[in-house]
Design a protein around this motif. Structure first.
Motif, PDB file in Angstrom:
ATOM      1  N   GLY A 145     -84.413 -20.409  -3.534  1.00  0.00           N
ATOM      2  CA  GLY A 145     -85.636 -21.103  -3.135  1.00  0.00           C
ATOM      3  C   GLY A 145     -85.387 -22.591  -3.073  1.00  0.00           C
ATOM      4  N   PHE A 146     -86.385 -23.317  -2.574  1.00  0.00           N
ATOM      5  CA  PHE A 146     -86.250 -24.765  -2.429  1.00  0.00           C
ATOM      6  C   PHE A 146     -86.138 -25.404  -3.811  1.00  0.00           C
ATOM      7  CE2 PHE A 146     -87.413 -29.102  -1.427  1.00  0.00           C
ATOM      8  CZ  PHE A 146     -86.814 -29.295  -0.200  1.00  0.00           C
ATOM      9  N   TYR A 147     -85.251 -26.376  -3.959  1.00  0.00           N
ATOM     10  CA  TYR A 147     -85.035 -27.031  -5.236  1.00  0.00           C
ATOM     11  C   TYR A 147     -84.670 -28.489  -5.000  1.00  0.00           C
ATOM     12  CZ  TYR A 147     -80.116 -26.726  -3.989  1.00  0.00           C
ATOM     13  OH  TYR A 147     -78.927 -26.869  -3.335  1.00  0.00           O
ATOM     14  N   LYS A 180     -90.275 -37.326  -3.730  1.00  0.00           N
ATOM     15  CA  LYS A 180     -91.591 -37.828  -4.138  1.00  0.00           C
ATOM     16  C   LYS A 180     -92.098 -38.886  -3.162  1.00  0.00           C
ATOM     17  CE  LYS A 180     -91.545 -36.787  -9.071  1.00  0.00           C
ATOM     18  NZ  LYS A 180     -91.589 -37.321 -10.448  1.00  0.00           N
ATOM     19  N   VAL A 181     -91.188 -39.714  -2.663  1.00  0.00           N
ATOM     20  CA  VAL A 181     -91.580 -40.708  -1.653  1.00  0.00           C
ATOM     21  C   VAL A 181     -92.067 -40.016  -0.386  1.00  0.00           C
ATOM     22  CG1 VAL A 181     -90.704 -42.496  -0.082  1.00  0.00           C
ATOM     23  CG2 VAL A 181     -90.120 -42.571  -2.508  1.00  0.00           C
ATOM     24  N   LEU A 182     -91.307 -39.018   0.083  1.00  0.00           N
ATOM     25  CA  LEU A 182     -91.691 -38.324   1.315  1.00  0.00           C
ATOM     26  C   LEU A 182     -93.030 -37.611   1.158  1.00  0.00           C
ATOM     27  CD1 LEU A 182     -88.299 -36.766   2.526  1.00  0.00           C
ATOM     28  CD2 LEU A 182     -89.215 -39.054   2.911  1.00  0.00           C
ATOM     29  N   LYS A 183     -93.234 -36.964   0.013  1.00  0.00           N
ATOM     30  CA  LYS A 183     -94.465 -36.194  -0.203  1.00  0.00           C
ATOM     31  C   LYS A 183     -95.655 -37.095  -0.531  1.00  0.00           C
ATOM     32  CE  LYS A 183     -92.145 -32.012  -1.920  1.00  0.00           C
ATOM     33  NZ  LYS A 183     -91.942 -31.141  -3.111  1.00  0.00           N
ATOM     34  N   ASN A 184     -95.484 -38.016  -1.470  1.00  0.00           N
ATOM     35  CA  ASN A 184     -96.612 -38.792  -1.983  1.00  0.00           C
ATOM     36  C   ASN A 184     -97.006 -39.964  -1.107  1.00  0.00           C
ATOM     37  OD1 ASN A 184     -96.407 -37.028  -4.116  1.00  0.00           O
ATOM     38  ND2 ASN A 184     -95.480 -38.489  -5.525  1.00  0.00           N
ATOM     39  N   LEU A 192     -92.880 -30.216   3.215  1.00  0.00           N
ATOM     40  CA  LEU A 192     -91.567 -29.598   3.322  1.00  0.00           C
ATOM     41  C   LEU A 192     -91.751 -28.086   3.311  1.00  0.00           C
ATOM     42  CD1 LEU A 192     -89.655 -31.844   0.745  1.00  0.00           C
ATOM     43  CD2 LEU A 192     -90.165 -32.304   3.155  1.00  0.00           C
ATOM     44  N   THR A 193     -91.587 -27.461   4.467  1.00  0.00           N
ATOM     45  CA  THR A 193     -91.931 -26.041   4.595  1.00  0.00           C
ATOM     46  C   THR A 193     -90.741 -25.104   4.427  1.00  0.00           C
ATOM     47  OG1 THR A 193     -91.720 -26.274   6.994  1.00  0.00           O
ATOM     48  CG2 THR A 193     -93.939 -26.482   6.054  1.00  0.00           C
ATOM     49  N   TYR A 212     -87.138 -28.803   7.008  1.00  0.00           N
ATOM     50  CA  TYR A 212     -88.124 -28.731   8.079  1.00  0.00           C
ATOM     51  C   TYR A 212     -89.524 -29.065   7.588  1.00  0.00           C
ATOM     52  CZ  TYR A 212     -84.508 -26.107  10.603  1.00  0.00           C
ATOM     53  OH  TYR A 212     -83.342 -25.723  11.210  1.00  0.00           O
ATOM     54  N   GLU A 213     -90.268 -29.699   8.454  1.00  0.00           N
ATOM     55  CA  GLU A 213     -91.713 -29.839   8.305  1.00  0.00           C
ATOM     56  C   GLU A 213     -92.310 -29.032   9.444  1.00  0.00           C
ATOM     57  OE1 GLU A 213     -94.713 -33.436   7.293  1.00  0.00           O
ATOM     58  OE2 GLU A 213     -93.491 -33.722   9.074  1.00  0.00           O
ATOM     59  N   ASN A 214     -92.701 -27.797   9.124  1.00  0.00           N
ATOM     60  CA  ASN A 214     -93.077 -26.828  10.152  1.00  0.00           C
ATOM     61  C   ASN A 214     -91.901 -26.614  11.090  1.00  0.00           C
ATOM     62  OD1 ASN A 214     -95.720 -26.541   9.049  1.00  0.00           O
ATOM     63  ND2 ASN A 214     -96.265 -28.511   9.982  1.00  0.00           N
TER      64      ASN A 214
END
Length: 241
Positions: free
Chosen positions: A84-86, A168-172, A178-179, A214-216
């Motif tokens: 899984g994603f980590y 955290k920068v990319l998400k927040n 991140l799919t 990927y993002e979608n």
């Protein structure tokens, strides 16, 4: 302790005995093991058999030799499951260590043909290039080069990444979703350039780990990591369809 009547090869029996002592903590990481001569005498086997066992244990990462000093127990490799994603931090914290990163550089460049294909953009479009060293308890484990589309992450800064960490920068800050991700890994020989960042000896075994995130349907990250082969092992769980 070694059964010479068994159909199990003598070197394999010796390997099992040494592994049991390492796994049980009777021989700790960094400790020197008994010499080839002493092992041969103790178990009444040939030194050639002892050398074969030690050679196999070196290949498996249990032991390493230091020229002129002897054979020592290696530090255990960190076990990374690829189911899984980590994130790097997740892996290191599971091992009871403190993760950290050192940002070496953040710059921009044109994508070019190969990266343009990965991101499905024109060769002239601009990508960020992020270089980092990833560490556990202050010890360098991998050197990463990450490419990110500039038009998706405007005004990305080295300082933000150093303080918060990339994901955290990319998400927040950029609300990145991140799919999924694809990873490819394969062995390599580390060289003089890797020595500058990873505290290794040129010629040591390493692992190249490539991640496309990927993002979608859109690729938003491509990372190429040079990983110390003596520090990680990767595990994949295969489900029967």
């Amino acid at each position: 302790m070694i059964n010479k009547e068994s159909n199990i090869p003598l070197y394999s029996q010796l390997m099992d005995l040494i592994i049991e002592k390492i796994d049980s903590g009777k021989i700790e990481s960094g400790n020197k093991i008994t010499s080839e001569r002493e092992l041969a005498e103790k178990f009444s086997i040939s030194r050639a058999t002892v050398r074969q066992a030690i050679s196999e244990l070196e290949k498996q990462g249990y032991l390493h030799k230091i020229q002129g000093k002897g054979t020592f127990v290696s530090k255990k490799r960190m076990n990374q499951e690829l189911n899984g994603f980590y994130s790097f931090g997740d892996v290191i914290e599971k091992e009871g260590k403190t993760p950290s990163s050192k940002v070496i550089d953040l710059s921009t460049r044109e994508a070019g043909i190969n990266l343009g294909k990965i991101f499905n953009i024109s060769p002239e479009e601009i990508l960020y290039v992020l270089s980092r060293i990833r560490l556990a308890d202050g010890e360098p484990l991998m050197y990463e080069t990450t490419f990110l589309p500039e038009n998706r992450f405007k005004n990305l800064s080295k300082e933000k990444i150093q303080i918060l960490g990339l994901y955290k920068v990319l998400k927040n800050i950029y609300s990145a979703n991140l799919t999924s991700a694809d990873e490819t890994f394969y062995p390599c020989a580390l060289d003089e350039n890797d020595e500058k960042f990873l505290n290794i000896t040129p010629g040591d075994c390493g692992i190249i780990l490539e991640r496309i995130t990927y993002e979608n349907e859109n690729v938003i990250e491509f990372t190429k990591s040079i990983v110390r082969g003596d520090k990680f092992k990767y595990k994949v769980k295969l489900n029967i369809l």
